[in-house]
Design a protein around this motif. Structure first.
Motif, short mmCIF file in Angstrom:
data_model
loop_
_atom_site.label_atom_id
_atom_site.label_comp_id
_atom_site.label_asym_id
_atom_site.label_seq_id
_atom_site.Cartn_x
_atom_site.Cartn_y
_atom_site.Cartn_z
N ASN A 58 45.50 37.73 45.51
CA ASN A 58 46.92 38.01 45.27
C ASN A 58 47.08 39.11 44.21
OD1 ASN A 58 48.06 36.29 47.17
ND2 ASN A 58 48.06 34.55 45.77
N ASP A 59 46.27 39.04 43.15
CA ASP A 59 46.29 40.06 42.12
C ASP A 59 45.85 41.41 42.69
OD1 ASP A 59 46.36 40.89 39.21
OD2 ASP A 59 44.27 41.34 39.70
N SER A 60 44.84 41.40 43.53
CA SER A 60 44.37 42.65 44.15
C SER A 60 45.43 43.26 45.04
CB SER A 60 43.10 42.39 44.96
OG SER A 60 42.04 42.06 44.11
N GLN A 61 46.15 42.42 45.74
CA GLN A 61 47.21 42.92 46.62
C GLN A 61 48.29 43.65 45.80
OE1 GLN A 61 49.30 39.87 48.86
NE2 GLN A 61 49.39 41.24 50.63
N LEU A 62 48.63 43.10 44.65
CA LEU A 62 49.60 43.77 43.77
C LEU A 62 49.05 45.11 43.26
CD1 LEU A 62 50.82 40.72 41.64
CD2 LEU A 62 52.08 41.90 43.45
N LYS A 63 47.78 45.11 42.89
CA LYS A 63 47.17 46.34 42.39
C LYS A 63 47.09 47.40 43.48
CE LYS A 63 44.50 44.67 38.43
NZ LYS A 63 45.18 43.42 38.17
N ILE A 64 46.80 46.99 44.70
CA ILE A 64 46.76 47.92 45.83
C ILE A 64 48.11 48.62 45.97
CG2 ILE A 64 46.73 47.97 48.38
CD1 ILE A 64 44.45 45.78 48.12
#
Length: 159
Positions: A58-64
């Motif tokens: 979920n954190d990676s999705q935000l960073k993407i």
């Protein structure tokens, strides 16, 4: 020196966009790794790791999304195909990993590679006074260093 509407040098900003696209591609691969780990983890640590991998993806999705929007802000076009992601990847692709330690080791290896890419971008953004990219990279690096420390502690490894 020619500058864009943000007051940043055009040529160097194009280089920043290229590096941010490499980061974007690698974050997409990292995200898919995390999804696979989330789905395939097995064993006595399943409940803890299943939730941890969900938190991380979920954190990676935000960073993407943040990376893609920064690329657009700088006047570039974000990479958006699987072909682009695979051809620009620097991190290892994990496949069918269900063992807890192998899963955490993959995340550690991926974070180390992402940090290398981010530090290159941070150095370049500092050199051209690109505070927007600089701040984003600083935030990413700070968070990922802490996550890396925690994962290494879980593995009982030294930093």
């Amino acid at each position: 020196m020619k500058t864009n509407s943000l007051g940043l040098p055009v040529k160097e900003t194009q280089i920043q966009v290229a590096e941010l696209n490499i980061l974007l591609a690698n974050f997409q691969v990292f995200y898919q790794n995390l999804r696979g780990l989330h789905w395939n983890i097995r064993g006595k640590r399943f409940f803890d790791l299943h939730l941890k991998f969900e938190e991380l993806y979920n954190d990676s999705q935000l960073k993407i999304d943040m990376i893609a929007e920064r690329i657009l802000t700088l006047g570039g076009t974000p990479l958006h195909t699987f072909e682009d992601y695979v051809s620009n990847k620097k991190i290892q692709i994990g496949k069918n990993i269900s063992n807890d330690e192998a899963a955490i080791q993959l995340v550690i290896i991926c974070l180390i590679e992402l940090l290398k890419i981010e530090r290159v971008i941070l150095k370049q953004s500092s050199e051209i006074d690109d505070e927007g990219t600089n701040a984003m990279m600083s935030d990413f690096i700070k968070e990922q260093e802490k996550t890396l420390w925690m994962l290494k502690a879980w593995m009982e490894e030294e930093m």
